[in-house]
Design a protein around this motif. Structure first.
Motif, mmCIF file in Angstrom:
data_model
loop_
_atom_site.group_PDB
_atom_site.id
_atom_site.type_symbol
_atom_site.label_atom_id
_atom_site.label_comp_id
_atom_site.label_asym_id
_atom_site.label_seq_id
_atom_site.Cartn_x
_atom_site.Cartn_y
_atom_site.Cartn_z
ATOM 1 N N ASN A 129 0.859 -1.188 0.000
ATOM 2 C CA ASN A 129 0.000 0.000 0.000
ATOM 3 C C ASN A 129 0.892 1.234 0.000
ATOM 4 O O ASN A 129 1.916 1.260 0.673
ATOM 5 C CB ASN A 129 -0.912 0.009 1.233
ATOM 6 C CG ASN A 129 -2.155 0.847 1.019
ATOM 7 O OD1 ASN A 129 -2.871 0.680 0.034
ATOM 8 N ND2 ASN A 129 -2.419 1.773 1.922
ATOM 9 N N LYS A 130 0.502 2.244 -0.767
ATOM 10 C CA LYS A 130 1.343 3.448 -0.849
ATOM 11 C C LYS A 130 1.413 4.183 0.484
ATOM 12 O O LYS A 130 2.449 4.713 0.859
ATOM 13 C CB LYS A 130 0.787 4.394 -1.913
ATOM 14 C CG LYS A 130 1.106 3.974 -3.338
ATOM 15 C CD LYS A 130 0.621 5.063 -4.278
ATOM 16 C CE LYS A 130 0.741 4.657 -5.724
ATOM 17 N NZ LYS A 130 0.109 5.649 -6.598
ATOM 18 N N SER A 131 0.300 4.221 1.208
ATOM 19 C CA SER A 131 0.283 4.931 2.496
ATOM 20 C C SER A 131 0.268 3.940 3.656
ATOM 21 O O SER A 131 0.013 2.749 3.472
ATOM 22 C CB SER A 131 -0.948 5.847 2.568
ATOM 23 O OG SER A 131 -2.121 5.110 2.322
ATOM 24 N N ALA A 132 0.523 4.439 4.844
ATOM 25 C CA ALA A 132 0.592 3.592 6.037
ATOM 26 C C ALA A 132 -0.779 3.022 6.391
ATOM 27 O O ALA A 132 -1.816 3.620 6.097
ATOM 28 C CB ALA A 132 1.131 4.405 7.205
ATOM 29 N N THR A 133 -0.781 1.851 7.016
ATOM 30 C CA THR A 133 -2.021 1.233 7.498
ATOM 31 C C THR A 133 -1.827 0.850 8.970
ATOM 32 O O THR A 133 -0.692 0.746 9.442
ATOM 33 C CB THR A 133 -2.383 -0.052 6.710
ATOM 34 O OG1 THR A 133 -1.610 -1.144 7.231
ATOM 35 C CG2 THR A 133 -2.109 0.094 5.226
ATOM 36 N N PRO A 134 -2.918 0.601 9.686
ATOM 37 C CA PRO A 134 -2.797 0.225 11.102
ATOM 38 C C PRO A 134 -2.105 -1.131 11.303
ATOM 39 O O PRO A 134 -1.748 -1.472 12.424
ATOM 40 C CB PRO A 134 -4.263 0.153 11.577
ATOM 41 C CG PRO A 134 -5.058 0.890 10.555
ATOM 42 C CD PRO A 134 -4.326 0.761 9.278
ATOM 43 N N TYR A 135 -1.944 -1.895 10.224
ATOM 44 C CA TYR A 135 -1.365 -3.237 10.343
ATOM 45 C C TYR A 135 0.094 -3.314 9.896
ATOM 46 O O TYR A 135 0.671 -4.399 9.873
ATOM 47 C CB TYR A 135 -2.200 -4.231 9.521
ATOM 48 C CG TYR A 135 -3.493 -4.640 10.179
ATOM 49 C CD1 TYR A 135 -3.608 -5.836 10.884
ATOM 50 C CD2 TYR A 135 -4.614 -3.813 10.098
ATOM 51 C CE1 TYR A 135 -4.800 -6.212 11.494
ATOM 52 C CE2 TYR A 135 -5.813 -4.178 10.706
ATOM 53 C CZ TYR A 135 -5.896 -5.382 11.400
ATOM 54 O OH TYR A 135 -7.077 -5.738 11.997
ATOM 55 N N ASP A 136 0.693 -2.176 9.555
ATOM 56 C CA ASP A 136 2.064 -2.189 9.023
ATOM 57 C C ASP A 136 3.048 -2.921 9.930
ATOM 58 O O ASP A 136 3.915 -3.657 9.457
ATOM 59 C CB ASP A 136 2.564 -0.757 8.781
ATOM 60 C CG ASP A 136 1.920 -0.128 7.549
ATOM 61 O OD1 ASP A 136 1.095 -0.801 6.898
ATOM 62 O OD2 ASP A 136 2.229 1.044 7.247
ATOM 63 N N SER A 137 2.917 -2.735 11.227
ATOM 64 C CA SER A 137 3.870 -3.340 12.162
ATOM 65 C C SER A 137 3.731 -4.859 12.232
ATOM 66 O O SER A 137 4.644 -5.563 12.670
ATOM 67 C CB SER A 137 3.693 -2.748 13.564
ATOM 68 O OG SER A 137 2.388 -3.012 14.040
#
Length: 237
Positions: free
Chosen positions: A212-220
């Motif tokens: 995804n180009k932008s951050a998401t709450p699941y990135d970590s």
């Protein structure tokens, strides 16, 4: 190791890949998403899009709903892009077991994917609320005002509107596909719409890829995070 190389290596090693996608999958086919700067939520109407696309609004103001729906939700000329095509190829090779989509455009099927689980329904299917008769998308496009069945009932798109529950059977199948996947690719979604976003929690493997180009709450939680466009990533495999 380079992210794309890692991605390709995991695809080679996997045989039960599941792809979970959102609006970003179809933006490269010319269909705008909802939450980006020029997405639907940032355009001006008499009512916010979330309200127009709600079950109660559809019942109260069906004519206005259909005016917006024909104008902003139906993209008759949209064609599958490289992401749709590559996913269909992976399925035909026996590597991808399911596509789970939040999109309603039918482009995965148009690209050749067979096992597509549509969490939010499809604009290609419409039914009379009175007798249940099926109508295709062309019937809606060619109709004026509120589309009605021969029996005089109002025709409703098979799209999950706000305030409506997701289809239980589709949800069950999606959860089963994710929980039995050996690789989960999540792409083109902000992962902010529930319950759909929470489905990722059912994945227990160690090849969770977030594109995804932008951050998401699941990135970590991702085992591999690729912040590039889906077209660039899938175009390289």
């Amino acid at each position: 190791m380079d992210e794309i190389l890692q991605f390709k290596e995991w695809i080679e090693k996997s045989n039960r890949i599941v792809f979970f996608g959102g609006a970003g999958v179809s933006t490269e086919s010319g269909i705008p998403d909802f939450r980006s700067v020029d997405g639907l939520y940032h355009q001006k109407y008499d009512y916010p899009p979330e309200q127009i696309l709600s079950h109660s609004f559809f019942l109260k103001k069906p004519e206005y709903f259909y005016q917006f729906y024909r104008d902003k939700m139906l993209y008759t000329n949209a064609k599958p892009n490289i992401t749709h095509t590559k996913l269909a190829e992976l399925e035909s090779l026996g590597k991808l077991s399911a596509v789970i989509t939040q999109n309603i455009d039918g482009l995965h099927q148009k690209a050749g994917s067979k096992n597509v689980l549509e969490l939010h329904g499809s604009v290609l299917r419409n039914h009379c609320m009175k007798c249940g008769k099926f109508y295709d998308m062309d019937s809606i496009i060619k109709s004026n005002g509120i589309p009605r069945c021969e029996c005089t009932g109002v025709i409703k798109p098979d799209v999950v509107l706000y305030e409506e529950p997701l289809d239980e059977e589709v949800m069950t199948r999606a959860i089963h596909a994710i929980s039995s996947a050996d690789m989960l690719i999540v792409g083109g979604t902000s992962l902010s719409v529930y319950p759909a976003a929470g489905f990722i929690d059912y994945y227990t493997g160690n090849r969770l890829v977030l594109i995804n180009k932008s951050a998401t709450p699941y990135d970590s939680q991702a085992d591999l995070l690729i912040q590039q466009s889906l077209g660039d990533v899938f175009g390289s495999i």
